[in-house]
Design a protein around this motif. Structure first.
Motif: not given
Length: 127
Positions: A6, A8, A17, A19, A21, A38, A69-70, A81-83, A85
């Motif tokens: 990971e 970040a 936000t 992010s 990785t 995740w 979440t995205s 990847i997690l975003q 918000f």
């Protein structure tokens, strides 16, 4: 042997936000039947499943986080990847990326015995 790592920022301000990785080595994130997942663990609390992206590209989200979440992937870098918000201090946690073969909506995460885990990264949300 598959390895997950990971990355970040360690500190994020409220309302920003986040992010995260996950860089995968030793296996392609686009083949076989795996869910690239995740999970987070707030201080003093249990594991919380956040979401996953399947090798096919299908995504799955926790209902409680779906609106914020995205999850997507960069296949050229073998990363997912997690975003997250509009973060708040309640999002402070150790964040893990995990490779798992179980369907996420019927899986309960109580410990780290199943799947292949990254080492985790602490993210603090604070002004």
């Amino acid at each position: 042997q598959v390895q997950l790592q990971e990355s970040a920022p360690g500190l994020v301000k409220p309302s920003q936000t986040l992010s995260l990785t996950c860089t995968v080595s030793g296996a392609s994130i686009t083949i076989n039947d795996y869910y690239w997942t995740w999970i987070r663990q707030p201080p003093g609390k249990g594991l919380e499943w956040m979401g996953a992206i399947h090798s096919s590209g299908s995504t799955y989200y926790s209902p409680s986080l779906r609106s914020r979440t995205s999850i997507f992937r960069d296949t050229s870098k073998n990363q997912f990847i997690l975003q997250l918000f509009a973060v708040t201090p309640e999002d402070t946690a150790v964040y893990y990326c995990v490779r798992d073969s179980r369907f996420p909506y019927t899986t309960t995460w109580t410990d780290r015995r199943a799947g292949t885990w990254g080492q985790g990264t602490l993210v603090t949300v604070s002004s």
